[in-house]
Scaffold this motif. Sequence first.
Motif, mmCIF file in Angstrom:
data_model
loop_
_atom_site.group_PDB
_atom_site.id
_atom_site.type_symbol
_atom_site.label_atom_id
_atom_site.label_comp_id
_atom_site.label_asym_id
_atom_site.label_seq_id
_atom_site.Cartn_x
_atom_site.Cartn_y
_atom_site.Cartn_z
ATOM 1 N N ARG A 62 -8.178 19.236 7.441
ATOM 2 C CA ARG A 62 -8.531 20.646 7.151
ATOM 3 C C ARG A 62 -10.005 20.678 6.961
ATOM 4 N NH1 ARG A 62 -4.570 23.739 9.800
ATOM 5 N NH2 ARG A 62 -2.497 23.321 8.607
ATOM 6 N N GLY A 63 -10.974 21.345 7.642
ATOM 7 C CA GLY A 63 -12.118 21.612 7.119
ATOM 8 C C GLY A 63 -12.863 20.444 6.828
ATOM 9 N N GLY A 64 -12.492 19.264 7.588
ATOM 10 C CA GLY A 64 -13.526 18.190 7.296
ATOM 11 C C GLY A 64 -12.945 17.031 6.089
ATOM 12 N N ALA A 65 -11.814 17.577 5.516
ATOM 13 C CA ALA A 65 -11.222 16.871 4.408
ATOM 14 C C ALA A 65 -9.550 16.702 5.005
ATOM 15 C CB ALA A 65 -11.290 17.539 3.230
ATOM 16 N N ILE A 66 -8.708 16.067 3.857
ATOM 17 C CA ILE A 66 -7.279 15.919 4.040
ATOM 18 C C ILE A 66 -6.558 16.517 2.871
ATOM 19 C CG2 ILE A 66 -5.558 14.280 4.551
ATOM 20 C CD1 ILE A 66 -7.749 12.011 5.451
ATOM 21 N N SER B 80 -9.765 16.319 14.564
ATOM 22 C CA SER B 80 -9.915 17.897 14.463
ATOM 23 C C SER B 80 -8.990 18.340 13.603
ATOM 24 C CB SER B 80 -9.594 18.468 16.018
ATOM 25 O OG SER B 80 -8.275 18.118 16.322
ATOM 26 N N ASP B 81 -9.082 19.423 13.075
ATOM 27 C CA ASP B 81 -8.253 20.142 12.082
ATOM 28 C C ASP B 81 -6.955 20.345 12.594
ATOM 29 O OD1 ASP B 81 -10.453 20.657 10.533
ATOM 30 O OD2 ASP B 81 -10.372 22.752 10.463
ATOM 31 N N GLY B 82 -5.912 20.137 11.921
ATOM 32 C CA GLY B 82 -4.476 20.332 12.228
ATOM 33 C C GLY B 82 -3.719 19.072 12.605
ATOM 34 N N THR B 83 -4.518 17.944 12.669
ATOM 35 C CA THR B 83 -4.205 16.676 12.849
ATOM 36 C C THR B 83 -3.427 15.939 11.711
ATOM 37 O OG1 THR B 83 -5.857 16.242 14.705
ATOM 38 C CG2 THR B 83 -4.677 14.346 13.940
ATOM 39 N N ASP B 84 -2.272 15.288 12.028
ATOM 40 C CA ASP B 84 -1.406 14.887 11.004
ATOM 41 C C ASP B 84 -1.945 13.474 10.939
ATOM 42 O OD1 ASP B 84 0.339 16.837 10.486
ATOM 43 O OD2 ASP B 84 1.515 16.188 12.104
ATOM 44 N N VAL B 85 -2.330 12.893 9.605
ATOM 45 C CA VAL B 85 -2.704 11.468 9.205
ATOM 46 C C VAL B 85 -1.868 11.188 8.054
ATOM 47 C CG1 VAL B 85 -5.146 12.051 10.189
ATOM 48 C CG2 VAL B 85 -4.506 12.351 7.690
ATOM 49 N N LEU B 86 -2.102 9.699 7.991
ATOM 50 C CA LEU B 86 -1.705 9.149 6.874
ATOM 51 C C LEU B 86 -2.794 8.334 6.066
ATOM 52 C CD1 LEU B 86 1.240 6.845 8.473
ATOM 53 C CD2 LEU B 86 1.534 8.976 6.875
ATOM 54 N N MET C 193 0.811 -1.305 0.135
ATOM 55 C CA MET C 193 -0.066 0.044 0.173
ATOM 56 C C MET C 193 1.024 1.300 -0.064
ATOM 57 S SD MET C 193 -2.628 1.059 2.834
ATOM 58 C CE MET C 193 -4.244 0.073 2.232
ATOM 59 N N ASN C 194 0.428 2.277 -0.649
ATOM 60 C CA ASN C 194 0.857 3.555 -0.471
ATOM 61 C C ASN C 194 0.458 4.363 0.747
ATOM 62 O OD1 ASN C 194 2.355 3.878 -3.588
ATOM 63 N ND2 ASN C 194 0.275 3.390 -4.123
ATOM 64 N N PHE C 195 1.505 4.966 1.393
ATOM 65 C CA PHE C 195 1.265 5.754 2.491
ATOM 66 C C PHE C 195 1.747 7.170 2.121
ATOM 67 C CE2 PHE C 195 1.381 1.483 4.148
ATOM 68 C CZ PHE C 195 0.360 1.435 4.728
ATOM 69 N N VAL C 196 0.832 8.334 2.250
ATOM 70 C CA VAL C 196 1.459 9.658 2.010
ATOM 71 C C VAL C 196 0.620 10.539 3.194
ATOM 72 C CG1 VAL C 196 1.431 9.587 -0.460
ATOM 73 C CG2 VAL C 196 -0.775 10.059 0.538
ATOM 74 N N ALA C 197 1.532 11.434 3.550
ATOM 75 C CA ALA C 197 1.091 12.157 4.619
ATOM 76 C C ALA C 197 0.149 13.332 4.022
ATOM 77 C CB ALA C 197 2.457 13.075 5.381
ATOM 78 N N GLY C 198 -0.769 13.711 5.009
ATOM 79 C CA GLY C 198 -1.825 14.497 4.915
ATOM 80 C C GLY C 198 -2.319 15.035 6.304
ATOM 81 N N ILE C 199 -2.829 16.301 6.227
ATOM 82 C CA ILE C 199 -3.392 16.967 7.462
ATOM 83 C C ILE C 199 -4.809 17.254 7.267
ATOM 84 C CG2 ILE C 199 -2.518 19.212 6.415
ATOM 85 C CD1 ILE C 199 -1.724 20.265 9.356
#
Length: 352
Positions: free
Chosen positions: A247-251, A268-274, A239-245
């Motif tokens: 913002r406003g109910g989306a990544i 919540s907004d500002g949370t780092d996800v993959l 699987m590919n994993f890419v960093a995201g954050i």
Amino acid sequence: MTGVTLEQVVKRYGDVQVIHGVDLEIADGEFCVFVGPSGCGKSTLLRMIAGLEETTTGTIRIGARDVTRAEPADRGVAMVFQTYALYPHMTVEENMGFGLKMTGHPKAEIKGKVAEASRILKLDEYLKRKPAALSGGQRQRVAIGRAIVRGPEVFLFDEPLSNLDAELRVEMRVEIARLHKEIGATMIYVTHDQVEAMTLADKIVVLRDGVIEQAGAPLELYRDPDNRFVAGFIGSPSMNFVAGIVRGGAIEVAALHMTVAPPVTLPSDGTDVLLGLRPEHLAVDPAGDTHFVDLTEALGGVSYAYLTSDTGEKIIVEERGDLRSSAGDRVGLTLDPERAMVFDAATERRLR
């Protein structure tokens, strides 16, 4: 035949603990595969079930019997190792029947059981040959036949195909799957090869550092992994994993030059996800200009394009059909948000 139960099984070597309170239920007749990277504890766990490694604490049951402290010969298991361990001076027939001969079984009974195992494994024409006159795959079939002749309640396989070339590995996977279907025995199989696990197992147990990360049917683990480790380990290519954050109910995903709104409850907004994306859930956009094609593996009906984003992330995309990308192309990417998986960047647990 019968199942196997592990209850809070622990293994320590002195002060070093390598198996950490494993609980597992393997049903009667189930083909269970232990899979994971080197050093994860899969072979140690198998050897504990076989009685070749002492269980520090916890309980191992085969059927209704507590075998935690039982001798290996009294557990009703037969083990097939990575090495064939055949006697070079004996014929195939003698190798397969040797265990029963040593325990004093009548010659007629031994001959009948060897003949039945030979029929199942298609070894009839090799019975009078010695191991030196056999191929690697044939020798491994003899080793499996020796286990069948013993009539165990549970078969244990410790990376039995590791010494074979690629073509023979495929052939023997088919043989082992057919064997399981024919005799219906409980089988526990250790491998580091997740392709073997996916193609053979009724149940896959993914181990890491002596802990079960997830257990379930192959497609269940592929489609619904609990964490980044399982998602990345099960599936080829990974699987590919890419960093995201968030913002406003989306990544917001810089590597993809897009904002993605997957159907999960986001933090919540500002949370780092993959963001996790299987190669088959991405598509190359020939009209785009966000990614560079480093390499394309053309495998016939499918190709894998290895891309680098403008921000440096590596991404693999599966391509089918007649129009495919080539090394050196500039392309874009499209995806279906419904197929995206989201993982907490800190804990690596899946967000659902």
